[in-house]
Design a protein around this motif. Sequence first.
Motif, PDB file in Angstrom:
ATOM      1  N   ALA A  50       0.904  -1.075   0.121  1.00  0.00           N
ATOM      2  CA  ALA A  50       0.078   0.026  -0.026  1.00  0.00           C
ATOM      3  C   ALA A  50       0.860   1.249  -0.132  1.00  0.00           C
ATOM      4  CB  ALA A  50      -1.028   0.189   1.066  1.00  0.00           C
ATOM      5  N   VAL A  51       0.743   2.020  -0.999  1.00  0.00           N
ATOM      6  CA  VAL A  51       1.430   3.442  -1.163  1.00  0.00           C
ATOM      7  C   VAL A  51       0.574   4.251  -1.236  1.00  0.00           C
ATOM      8  CG1 VAL A  51       3.328   4.408  -2.789  1.00  0.00           C
ATOM      9  CG2 VAL A  51       3.298   1.919  -2.459  1.00  0.00           C
ATOM     10  N   ASN A  66      -1.049  12.543   5.503  1.00  0.00           N
ATOM     11  CA  ASN A  66      -0.106  12.314   5.911  1.00  0.00           C
ATOM     12  C   ASN A  66       0.062  10.933   5.084  1.00  0.00           C
ATOM     13  OD1 ASN A  66       1.393  10.097   7.625  1.00  0.00           O
ATOM     14  ND2 ASN A  66       1.952  12.110   8.451  1.00  0.00           N
ATOM     15  N   ALA A  67       1.339  10.851   4.362  1.00  0.00           N
ATOM     16  CA  ALA A  67       1.386   9.728   3.284  1.00  0.00           C
ATOM     17  C   ALA A  67       1.534   8.227   4.178  1.00  0.00           C
ATOM     18  CB  ALA A  67       2.539   9.837   2.673  1.00  0.00           C
ATOM     19  N   LEU A  68       2.017   8.067   5.247  1.00  0.00           N
ATOM     20  CA  LEU A  68       2.050   6.737   5.956  1.00  0.00           C
ATOM     21  C   LEU A  68       0.688   6.561   6.490  1.00  0.00           C
ATOM     22  CD1 LEU A  68       3.535   4.391   6.742  1.00  0.00           C
ATOM     23  CD2 LEU A  68       4.072   5.591   8.762  1.00  0.00           C
ATOM     24  N   THR A  69      -0.110   7.755   6.956  1.00  0.00           N
ATOM     25  CA  THR A  69      -1.255   7.283   7.488  1.00  0.00           C
ATOM     26  C   THR A  69      -2.483   6.881   6.497  1.00  0.00           C
ATOM     27  OG1 THR A  69      -0.941   8.960   9.305  1.00  0.00           O
ATOM     28  CG2 THR A  69      -3.273   8.350   8.980  1.00  0.00           C
ATOM     29  N   ASP A  70      -2.355   7.649   5.250  1.00  0.00           N
ATOM     30  CA  ASP A  70      -3.120   7.236   4.329  1.00  0.00           C
ATOM     31  C   ASP A  70      -2.852   5.877   3.508  1.00  0.00           C
ATOM     32  OD1 ASP A  70      -4.408   9.605   4.391  1.00  0.00           O
ATOM     33  OD2 ASP A  70      -3.658  10.601   2.831  1.00  0.00           O
ATOM     34  N   ALA A  71      -1.511   5.572   3.712  1.00  0.00           N
ATOM     35  CA  ALA A  71      -1.271   4.343   3.000  1.00  0.00           C
ATOM     36  C   ALA A  71      -1.856   3.017   4.059  1.00  0.00           C
ATOM     37  CB  ALA A  71       0.417   3.971   3.110  1.00  0.00           C
ATOM     38  N   MET A  72      -1.654   3.200   5.383  1.00  0.00           N
ATOM     39  CA  MET A  72      -2.354   2.516   6.317  1.00  0.00           C
ATOM     40  C   MET A  72      -3.429   2.284   6.180  1.00  0.00           C
ATOM     41  SD  MET A  72      -0.251   0.822   8.464  1.00  0.00           S
ATOM     42  CE  MET A  72      -1.493   0.395   9.594  1.00  0.00           C
ATOM     43  N   ALA A  73      -4.245   3.624   6.066  1.00  0.00           N
ATOM     44  CA  ALA A  73      -5.697   3.561   5.801  1.00  0.00           C
ATOM     45  C   ALA A  73      -6.365   2.882   4.711  1.00  0.00           C
ATOM     46  CB  ALA A  73      -6.236   5.011   5.570  1.00  0.00           C
ATOM     47  N   LEU A 128       3.065  -4.266   9.912  1.00  0.00           N
ATOM     48  CA  LEU A 128       3.683  -2.958  10.272  1.00  0.00           C
ATOM     49  C   LEU A 128       5.093  -2.869  10.481  1.00  0.00           C
ATOM     50  CD1 LEU A 128       0.898  -2.416  13.317  1.00  0.00           C
ATOM     51  CD2 LEU A 128       1.225  -1.328  11.040  1.00  0.00           C
ATOM     52  N   SER A 129       5.850  -3.883  10.409  1.00  0.00           N
ATOM     53  CA  SER A 129       7.099  -4.125  10.654  1.00  0.00           C
ATOM     54  C   SER A 129       8.180  -3.522   9.288  1.00  0.00           C
ATOM     55  CB  SER A 129       7.905  -5.499  11.005  1.00  0.00           C
ATOM     56  OG  SER A 129       7.380  -6.326   9.998  1.00  0.00           O
ATOM     57  N   GLY A 130       7.105  -3.626   8.240  1.00  0.00           N
ATOM     58  CA  GLY A 130       7.758  -3.127   7.192  1.00  0.00           C
ATOM     59  C   GLY A 130       7.305  -1.950   6.514  1.00  0.00           C
ATOM     60  N   ALA A 131       6.445  -1.008   7.563  1.00  0.00           N
ATOM     61  CA  ALA A 131       5.985   0.177   7.049  1.00  0.00           C
ATOM     62  C   ALA A 131       7.102   1.353   6.981  1.00  0.00           C
ATOM     63  CB  ALA A 131       4.947   0.656   8.172  1.00  0.00           C
ATOM     64  N   LYS A 132       7.350   2.316   6.001  1.00  0.00           N
ATOM     65  CA  LYS A 132       8.192   3.265   5.771  1.00  0.00           C
ATOM     66  C   LYS A 132       7.650   4.437   5.562  1.00  0.00           C
ATOM     67  CE  LYS A 132      12.086   0.164   4.397  1.00  0.00           C
ATOM     68  NZ  LYS A 132      11.169  -1.075   4.275  1.00  0.00           N
ATOM     69  N   TYR A 133       8.284   5.346   5.832  1.00  0.00           N
ATOM     70  CA  TYR A 133       7.828   6.807   5.596  1.00  0.00           C
ATOM     71  C   TYR A 133       9.077   7.766   5.294  1.00  0.00           C
ATOM     72  CZ  TYR A 133       5.752  11.664   6.506  1.00  0.00           C
ATOM     73  OH  TYR A 133       5.175  12.894   6.602  1.00  0.00           O
ATOM     74  N   VAL A 134       9.169   8.570   4.097  1.00  0.00           N
ATOM     75  CA  VAL A 134      10.107   9.134   3.714  1.00  0.00           C
ATOM     76  C   VAL A 134       9.674  10.745   3.356  1.00  0.00           C
ATOM     77  CG1 VAL A 134      11.744   7.427   3.261  1.00  0.00           C
ATOM     78  CG2 VAL A 134      10.099   8.326   1.451  1.00  0.00           C
ATOM     79  N   LEU A 135      10.548  11.604   3.645  1.00  0.00           N
ATOM     80  CA  LEU A 135      10.342  13.027   3.244  1.00  0.00           C
ATOM     81  C   LEU A 135      11.406  13.294   2.137  1.00  0.00           C
ATOM     82  CD1 LEU A 135      10.046  14.867   6.666  1.00  0.00           C
ATOM     83  CD2 LEU A 135       8.335  14.160   5.176  1.00  0.00           C
ATOM     84  N   ILE A 136      11.038  13.937   1.075  1.00  0.00           N
ATOM     85  CA  ILE A 136      11.977  14.225   0.032  1.00  0.00           C
ATOM     86  C   ILE A 136      12.581  15.735   0.078  1.00  0.00           C
ATOM     87  CG2 ILE A 136      12.100  14.452  -2.399  1.00  0.00           C
ATOM     88  CD1 ILE A 136      11.058  11.605  -1.096  1.00  0.00           C
ATOM     89  N   PRO A 186       3.472  -3.060   3.830  1.00  0.00           N
ATOM     90  CA  PRO A 186       3.205  -4.157   2.922  1.00  0.00           C
ATOM     91  C   PRO A 186       2.034  -4.909   3.725  1.00  0.00           C
ATOM     92  CG  PRO A 186       5.096  -4.528   4.169  1.00  0.00           C
ATOM     93  CD  PRO A 186       4.694  -3.081   4.329  1.00  0.00           C
ATOM     94  N   ILE A 187       1.099  -5.734   2.863  1.00  0.00           N
ATOM     95  CA  ILE A 187       0.354  -6.772   3.009  1.00  0.00           C
ATOM     96  C   ILE A 187       0.605  -8.040   2.685  1.00  0.00           C
ATOM     97  CG2 ILE A 187      -2.479  -7.203   3.012  1.00  0.00           C
ATOM     98  CD1 ILE A 187      -2.727  -4.435   2.369  1.00  0.00           C
ATOM     99  N   ALA A 188       0.589  -8.940   3.516  1.00  0.00           N
ATOM    100  CA  ALA A 188       0.778 -10.579   3.158  1.00  0.00           C
ATOM    101  C   ALA A 188       0.125 -11.302   4.081  1.00  0.00           C
ATOM    102  CB  ALA A 188       2.433 -10.697   3.353  1.00  0.00           C
ATOM    103  N   ASN A 189      -0.428 -12.278   3.553  1.00  0.00           N
ATOM    104  CA  ASN A 189      -1.411 -13.319   4.043  1.00  0.00           C
ATOM    105  C   ASN A 189      -2.432 -12.788   4.797  1.00  0.00           C
ATOM    106  OD1 ASN A 189       0.683 -15.361   3.692  1.00  0.00           O
ATOM    107  ND2 ASN A 189       1.787 -14.942   5.381  1.00  0.00           N
TER     108      ASN A 189
END
Length: 212
Positions: free
Chosen positions: A31-32, A179-186, A61-69, A53-56
């Motif tokens: 999810a991006v 918020n990019a990470l929050t929206d990816a989670m949502a 959550l351990s694979g979640a990432k957030y970056v600012l450019i 990421p989503i698997a199974n």
Amino acid sequence: MGLFDVLRAHKWLDLNAPDPSTPIDDVELLAVDMETTGLKPKQHQIVSIGWVPIANNRVQLSGAKYVLIKGVEVGNSATIHHLRDSDLENGCMLEEAMEMLTKDLMGKAMLAHFAPIETAFYSHACKQLWGKVPQLQVVDTFALERRHMERMSTLPRGEDLRLSRVRSRYGLPNYRNHNALTDAMACAELYLAMAAHRPPSTLKDMQKNLQI
């Protein structure tokens, strides 16, 4: 030779994306979400990227990432994503962010809500940085909900398909937008809520009506 030195040596950036005939429950998704200075990749820039990421059928959550450019002038877009130029000073350069995202996309399909935005900015950045555009497989919760509403003989309006509005119809809590990470989670949570109501299908079935 590093990962992206190897990739640059190939004709295409090969993400080893899942085959469209793969059963959707066997497909790993990423999810991006991207916050940008506007909607046109050739004119505007990526400000931040979040992914998970989503698997199974579980959010990893351990694979979640957030970056600012770093180096982006946010201008008037700050009123939407609430990021200022000073917030980006400790971020990373676009190429580093895209390398991180592309590495995590390998073997997965991209998941997004209204995916044309993320796919357009991702493809444009890859073309600029490396001269090639990876071949993505994409699932779009916006397109899935639009198709569902049409099946129910409901004519969806733009507001009906906003991420927060769709989440509320599936009984999911309201999160702060842009918020990019929050929206990816949502988006990831929404996809799993949708999955609980769908019959068995393939990745290709999930991509019907997708416009990218």
